[in-house]
Design an enzyme around this catalytic site. Structure first.
Site, PDB file in Angstrom:
ATOM      1  NE  ARG A  44     -11.837   0.393 -12.896  1.00 43.64           N
ATOM      2  CZ  ARG A  44     -13.223   1.252 -13.759  1.00 43.64           C
ATOM      3  NH1 ARG A  44     -13.635   1.418 -12.637  1.00 43.64           N
ATOM      4  NH2 ARG A  44     -12.778   0.995 -15.197  1.00 43.64           N
ATOM      5  CE1 TYR A  88       4.163  -2.110   7.411  1.00 38.92           C
ATOM      6  CE2 TYR A  88       2.068  -0.593   6.295  1.00 38.92           C
ATOM      7  CZ  TYR A  88       3.371  -2.019   6.191  1.00 38.92           C
ATOM      8  OH  TYR A  88       3.422  -1.244   5.227  1.00 38.92           O
ATOM      9  CG  ASP A  96      -4.278  -3.609  10.284  1.00 38.08           C
ATOM     10  OD1 ASP A  96      -4.002  -5.127  10.154  1.00 38.08           O
ATOM     11  OD2 ASP A  96      -3.529  -2.810   9.917  1.00 38.08           O
ATOM     12  CE  LYS A 103       2.548  -8.308   5.532  1.00 41.28           C
ATOM     13  NZ  LYS A 103       1.498  -7.064   5.088  1.00 41.28           N
TER      14      LYS A 103
HETATM   15  N1  PLP Z   1      -1.709  -3.700   7.806  1.00 42.46           N
HETATM   16  C1  PLP Z   1      -0.387  -4.313   9.035  1.00 42.46           C
HETATM   17  C2  PLP Z   1      -0.979  -4.403  10.252  1.00 42.46           C
HETATM   18  C3  PLP Z   1       0.860  -4.792   8.269  1.00 42.46           C
HETATM   19  O1  PLP Z   1       1.779  -5.220   8.442  1.00 42.46           O
HETATM   20  C4  PLP Z   1       0.773  -4.065   6.599  1.00 42.46           C
HETATM   21  C5  PLP Z   1       2.119  -4.852   6.415  1.00 42.46           C
HETATM   22  O2  PLP Z   1       3.340  -4.985   6.711  1.00 42.46           O
HETATM   23  C6  PLP Z   1      -0.368  -3.527   6.342  1.00 42.46           C
HETATM   24  C7  PLP Z   1      -1.307  -3.316   6.963  1.00 42.46           C
HETATM   25  C8  PLP Z   1      -0.039  -2.990   4.891  1.00 42.46           C
HETATM   26  O3  PLP Z   1      -0.475  -4.282   3.963  1.00 42.46           O
HETATM   27  P1  PLP Z   1       0.397  -4.125   2.608  1.00 42.46           P
HETATM   28  O4  PLP Z   1       1.790  -4.529   1.856  1.00 42.46           O
HETATM   29  O5  PLP Z   1      -0.360  -5.469   1.972  1.00 42.46           O
HETATM   30  O6  PLP Z   1      -0.356  -3.017   1.666  1.00 42.46           O
END
Ligand code: PLP
Length: 388
Positions: A57, A109, A181, A206
């Site tokens: 971990r 998001y 992000d 992604k």
């Molecule tokens: N940030 C963006 C722009 C996203 O599109 C997403 C998920 O769709 C996330 C964060 C969250 O990521 P995760 O689904 O891997 O937890």
């Protein structure tokens, strides 16, 4: 023993670093692929004496390879891998303490909005949603206790572009951290730390993973104090990825550069069709010269990526029918992988933002344009639109 001559990733270009950074040939066998290191604990030669790993971990060799690789791609000094994008976001948000104020872009998001409004806010963190393309509004929203400005660019799902350099400067002027992000653009197109941001967060689920087969998250930073805190939280909270998941992201990243080129090229072809189709009221893509964020995107991005959204002239029902009417585009949530996906954000990925300042229009369809044959994608989507 092998003699791997690849020493300092910083001397090499992006695509080379994507394949080699953090991934020395295995010293015992010469294997050119980072092993999946499953051990949960590591032998110590004396009490407290070890070779850098104690307990999986806290640190794991496969994860360490991934962390070094993405840190190199983001031009960061420190990288931290997490079990999901939201776990990575949670670690950054936990650097705030009760009484702090956070500014979130009003186009983000839905899961980020849910995390902030339902999990972080009850811990005593105040927050406001602000249009980050309006720098005067952003400055006006900053309070003495503002400690973080959280932005996405391009945003999910409206493809709004935020000027990273300008927002990072406002954050600095207010003694706040700027978090970006970078999931949509990836470091192949945009490196926020070089533009003044303090932290980059990713859903590695992604484009970094790129094949719809792993959930993961990442944080990249330059500042040593912030890195210490994120590393502490990574271990203390324990939302770490499994070694196999780290391996899958490492494998995905090796082709990131070439995939993004193809995603962007296919997106351009799709956008050309959409902008001339009578059923489409508006196409949202930063590569379009009349997109409000086109100039900022041209400055801070190398290309415009594979995400495209559009609004249907005939409204919600038409959007739902197009989303369900394609053959090559698969109706599904998520994005950023080799296969093309289509979805209705209002009813799917962004349903949790309904009734909030982050609610999305109900005539909106979002595409994650994959790397299939260009003509197949254009023909498929055009047919679904023609059938309305
Ligand atoms: N940030 C963006 C722009 C996203 O599109 C997403 C998920 O769709 C996330 C964060 C969250 O990521 P995760 O689904 O891997 O937890």
């Amino acid at each position: 023993m092998t003699d791997d001559k690849f020493r300092d990733p910083a001397e090499f270009g992006f695509a080379t670093r994507a394949i080699r950074a953090g991934q020395p040939h295995d010293p015992s066998t010469g294997a050119v692929v980072t092993p999946i290191s499953l051990a949960t604990t590591y032998a110590q030669t004396a009490v407290g004496e070890h070779r850098g790993f104690e307990y999986s971990r806290s640190g794991n060799p496969t994860r360490a390879a991934l962390e070094a690789c993405i840190a190199s791609l983001e031009e960061a000094d420190h990288g931290f891998a997490f079990a999901s994008g939201l776990a990575a976001e949670d670690a950054i948000l936990r650097t705030l303490t009760a009484g702090d104020h956070l500014i979130l872009g009003n186009d983000a998001y839905g899961g980020t909005y849910r995390l902030i409004s339902q999990v972080i806010a009850p811990m005593g963190i105040e927050w406001s949603a602000v249009d980050l393309t309006d720098l005067d509004a952003l400055t006006a929203a900053c309070r003495p206790e503002t400690r973080m400005i959280w932005l996405e660019t391009p945003t999910n799902p409206l493809l709004t572009v935020v000027d990273i350099e300008a927002v990072a400067k406002i954050a600095r002027d207010h003694d706040a951290r700027c978090v970006v992000d970078n999931t949509f653009a990836t470091p192949a197109l945009q490196r926020p730390l070089t533009l003044g941001a303090d932290a980059v967060v990713h859903s590695a689920t992604k484009y970094l993973g790129g094949h719809s087969d792993v959930v993961g998250g990442f944080v990249a930073v330059r500042d040593h104090t912030l890195a210490e805190r994120i590393g502490y939280l990574q271990n203390a909270v324990g939302a770490v990825p499994a070694p196999f998941d780290c391996y899958l992201v490492i494998r995905g990243i090796k082709t990131l550069d070439i995939r993004i080129e193809r995603h962007s090229a296919n997106a351009r072809a799709i956008v050309e069709m959409l902008t001339s189709h009578p059923a489409v009221a508006e196409t949202l893509y930063p590569g379009l010269p009349d997109h409000p964020g086109h100039d900022a995107a041209s400055r801070q991005m190398r290309d415009f990526g594979g995400m495209v959204s559009f609004r249907l002239a005939a409204g919600r029902d038409a959007a739902l029918r197009v989303a369900a009417g394609t053959e090559v585009f698969t109706l599904a949530e998520s994005l950023g992988a080799v296969e093309s996906l289509i979805e209705h954000p209002g009813a799917m990925t962004h349903a949790s933002a309904a009734g909030s300042p982050l609610e999305v229009p109900d005539d909106l369809v979002r595409l994650s344009v994959g790397i299939e044959s260009t003509d197949d994608l254009v023909t498929d989507l055009r047919r679904a639109l023609d059938e309305l």
